[in-house]
Design a protein around this motif. Sequence first.
Motif, PDB file in Angstrom:
ATOM      1  N   PRO A 131      31.301  33.420  40.163  1.00 28.19           N
ATOM      2  CA  PRO A 131      30.700  33.314  38.823  1.00 28.19           C
ATOM      3  C   PRO A 131      31.707  32.952  37.736  1.00 28.19           C
ATOM      4  CG  PRO A 131      30.549  35.571  39.682  1.00 28.19           C
ATOM      5  CD  PRO A 131      31.059  34.720  40.796  1.00 28.19           C
ATOM      6  N   CYS A 132      32.970  33.363  37.903  1.00 32.38           N
ATOM      7  CA  CYS A 132      33.982  33.043  36.879  1.00 32.38           C
ATOM      8  C   CYS A 132      34.189  31.531  36.786  1.00 32.38           C
ATOM      9  CB  CYS A 132      35.311  33.734  37.204  1.00 32.38           C
ATOM     10  SG  CYS A 132      35.825  33.494  38.906  1.00 32.38           S
ATOM     11  N   ARG A 133      34.045  30.828  37.900  1.00 33.35           N
ATOM     12  CA  ARG A 133      34.232  29.372  37.860  1.00 33.35           C
ATOM     13  C   ARG A 133      33.017  28.680  37.243  1.00 33.35           C
ATOM     14  NH1 ARG A 133      36.191  25.163  42.557  1.00 33.35           N
ATOM     15  NH2 ARG A 133      36.545  23.469  41.106  1.00 33.35           N
ATOM     16  N   ILE A 171      31.988  37.483  32.620  1.00 30.82           N
ATOM     17  CA  ILE A 171      31.047  37.468  33.755  1.00 30.82           C
ATOM     18  C   ILE A 171      31.690  38.004  35.033  1.00 30.82           C
ATOM     19  CG2 ILE A 171      31.487  35.162  34.742  1.00 30.82           C
ATOM     20  CD1 ILE A 171      28.425  34.780  34.685  1.00 30.82           C
ATOM     21  N   CYS A 172      32.967  38.298  34.963  1.00 31.66           N
ATOM     22  CA  CYS A 172      33.718  38.705  36.169  1.00 31.66           C
ATOM     23  C   CYS A 172      32.974  39.822  36.909  1.00 31.66           C
ATOM     24  CB  CYS A 172      35.118  39.179  35.793  1.00 31.66           C
ATOM     25  SG  CYS A 172      36.033  39.816  37.206  1.00 31.66           S
ATOM     26  N   ARG A 173      32.817  39.624  38.189  1.00 25.86           N
ATOM     27  CA  ARG A 173      32.027  40.567  38.991  1.00 25.86           C
ATOM     28  C   ARG A 173      32.662  41.944  39.083  1.00 25.86           C
ATOM     29  NH1 ARG A 173      29.484  37.451  43.616  1.00 25.86           N
ATOM     30  NH2 ARG A 173      27.930  36.950  42.051  1.00 25.86           N
ATOM     31  N   GLY A 217      43.621  42.105  41.495  1.00 27.60           N
ATOM     32  CA  GLY A 217      42.420  42.937  41.612  1.00 27.60           C
ATOM     33  C   GLY A 217      41.173  42.105  41.865  1.00 27.60           C
ATOM     34  N   CYS A 218      41.343  40.821  42.096  1.00 23.25           N
ATOM     35  CA  CYS A 218      40.211  39.901  42.277  1.00 23.25           C
ATOM     36  C   CYS A 218      39.453  40.204  43.575  1.00 23.25           C
ATOM     37  CB  CYS A 218      40.753  38.477  42.304  1.00 23.25           C
ATOM     38  SG  CYS A 218      39.483  37.227  42.468  1.00 23.25           S
ATOM     39  N   LEU A 219      38.145  40.034  43.521  1.00 16.07           N
ATOM     40  CA  LEU A 219      37.311  40.266  44.707  1.00 16.07           C
ATOM     41  C   LEU A 219      37.093  38.971  45.487  1.00 16.07           C
ATOM     42  CD1 LEU A 219      34.581  42.490  43.006  1.00 16.07           C
ATOM     43  CD2 LEU A 219      36.711  43.215  44.084  1.00 16.07           C
ATOM     44  N   TYR A 220      37.622  37.868  44.995  1.00 15.66           N
ATOM     45  CA  TYR A 220      37.459  36.552  45.628  1.00 15.66           C
ATOM     46  C   TYR A 220      35.974  36.294  45.934  1.00 15.66           C
ATOM     47  CZ  TYR A 220      42.326  37.849  46.579  1.00 15.66           C
ATOM     48  OH  TYR A 220      43.604  38.307  46.470  1.00 15.66           O
ATOM     49  N   CYS A 221      35.193  36.156  44.892  1.00 14.41           N
ATOM     50  CA  CYS A 221      33.737  36.069  45.058  1.00 14.41           C
ATOM     51  C   CYS A 221      33.255  34.703  45.548  1.00 14.41           C
ATOM     52  CB  CYS A 221      33.054  36.366  43.739  1.00 14.41           C
ATOM     53  SG  CYS A 221      33.624  37.870  42.968  1.00 14.41           S
ATOM     54  N   ASP A 222      34.130  33.728  45.633  1.00 14.41           N
ATOM     55  CA  ASP A 222      33.676  32.420  46.124  1.00 14.41           C
ATOM     56  C   ASP A 222      33.652  32.426  47.641  1.00 14.41           C
ATOM     57  OD1 ASP A 222      36.377  32.664  46.489  1.00 14.41           O
ATOM     58  OD2 ASP A 222      36.822  30.571  46.082  1.00 14.41           O
TER      59      ASP A 222
HETATM   60  S1  SF4 Z   1      36.455  39.244  40.853  1.00 12.91           S
HETATM   61 FE1  SF4 Z   1      37.733  37.375  40.917  1.00 12.91          FE
HETATM   62  S2  SF4 Z   1      36.426  35.791  41.835  1.00 12.91           S
HETATM   63 FE2  SF4 Z   1      35.103  37.500  41.232  1.00 12.91          FE
HETATM   64  S3  SF4 Z   1      34.322  36.935  39.239  1.00 12.91           S
HETATM   65 FE3  SF4 Z   1      36.174  38.203  38.890  1.00 12.91          FE
HETATM   66  S4  SF4 Z   1      37.920  36.773  38.788  1.00 12.91           S
HETATM   67 FE4  SF4 Z   1      36.152  35.668  39.625  1.00 12.91          FE
END
Ligand code: SF4
Length: 427
Positions: free
Chosen positions: A100-102, A151-153, A322-327
């Motif tokens: 979602p961040c992208r 919007i960061c998850r 701390g990113c969840l790598y949502c892609d």
């Molecule tokens: S956790 Fe990482 S990939 Fe997920 S929305 Fe946030 S910055 Fe983007």
Amino acid sequence: MQIVINNRKVHAMEGETLLETARRCGFPIPSLCWSGQAIHRSSCMVCAVRDCRTGQLIPSCTTLPTEGMELDSESNEVVSTRTLSLELLLSNHRADCEAPCRTACPGNMDVAGMNRLYDRGKTDEALGLLRDTLVIPATLCYLCQAPCEKICRRREVGDTVPIREIKKTLVEATDLDRIGNPPGNGLRIAVRGSGPMSLSAAYHLRKQGYEVHVFEPEGAILLPHIASLGKVPAGVLELEIEVIRRLGVEFFPSHGMPEAATYHRVITPEAKTKQPARLVLEGRRLALGEDPKAFQSSCSRFSEAEKKTLAHTAATANGKSGCLYCDCEAKTSCLLRRYATEYGIRTSRYPKTSAQEAFRCQRVSASVCFEPAKCIRCGLCVYNSANGFTFRDRGFAMQVVLPEENAPHIPEDLCQLCPTGALYRRE
Ligand code: SF4
Ligand code: SF4
Ligand code: SF4
Ligand code: FES
């Protein structure tokens, strides 16, 4: 033997399927549940062609040619059948192609990709990805409202990822002495103006090998404008312009017209927005052309189970960011996404029916992961792993599962067969 495809006579070879004959003769036919020499059974029907004699739609990946066969691989009926098959698969697909961040970023920054590199200590690559997208990233960080962070998850389960701080840290690691001057291609391009759009176009054209002349002193308008906003610390934009200059872009302190005849192309950016990151994206498009709009699968609201998985992932995320790598790790290689894009599917016409949970990830081995919500049940991993993956249930409820005790039997290279991001190798 001779067969006819789309009114053209072609020669079919012994042992070839219709799919192989058609592709060899230059007729593009998609496929998902077929993979070269691997054991497969037709299930997805995205390879459908029409047998003109019977009028039937048949899977080209398992049908062998017969003498005199006549096929249609491109009519509206065939295309509609393939589209319907893709849409049905996507109705059972609970996953995000891009994070979602992208999708929120006006500059289309691949934040998850940058964070992955940053967390793995690959600072140069992370900075390269950042600059190749946002060109003047630190400046933008100070000017942008950061919809990516909003919007960061991770916000669902606590704090947002400090995306702008990570970008600034990366930019601070810039070593001007290591900025290379890309080899030239012998062509010169003039760019008028030195605002964000022009700087971005100049950067990308230079990287493509053009000799680039910018007709305006570096930062002539941007620097005073930014100073008047009082948001960007002194020296930040200057450093980013110096990077562009060290790439070999030349600035001419003249506001006049470049002599068009002496240039391969003269670019005059026309800004249709004031959003700085969007301007940078437009500059990139001016230089490189429009990226084709790729299909985007996305999860809508989360179930309680998914929220729990998300919280667990957040609690155990151990990267610095701390990113969840949502892609999706397969977003550039996934065949389902590629064909959904090619067949013009934007969002599925069918309601999401998946019983699978997004984010659930089963570790197959230290480096291989299985995400059931991205599985299209093509069966390739089942037919090609002895005592490994298996089917559970039947019909639409059918699932592909990997019993824990079977995980040690899974060869690493099985990932290569998966047409989606369901089974993949993670660094
Ligand atoms: S956790 Fe990482 S990939 Fe997920 S929305 Fe946030 S910055 Fe983007
Ligand atoms: S598996 Fe393919 S379609 Fe699904 S989320 Fe990943 S890239 Fe998108
Ligand atoms: S996990 Fe197996 S069944 Fe599912 S899409 Fe990948 S190869 Fe096909
Ligand atoms: S049925 Fe032919 S590729 Fe799936």
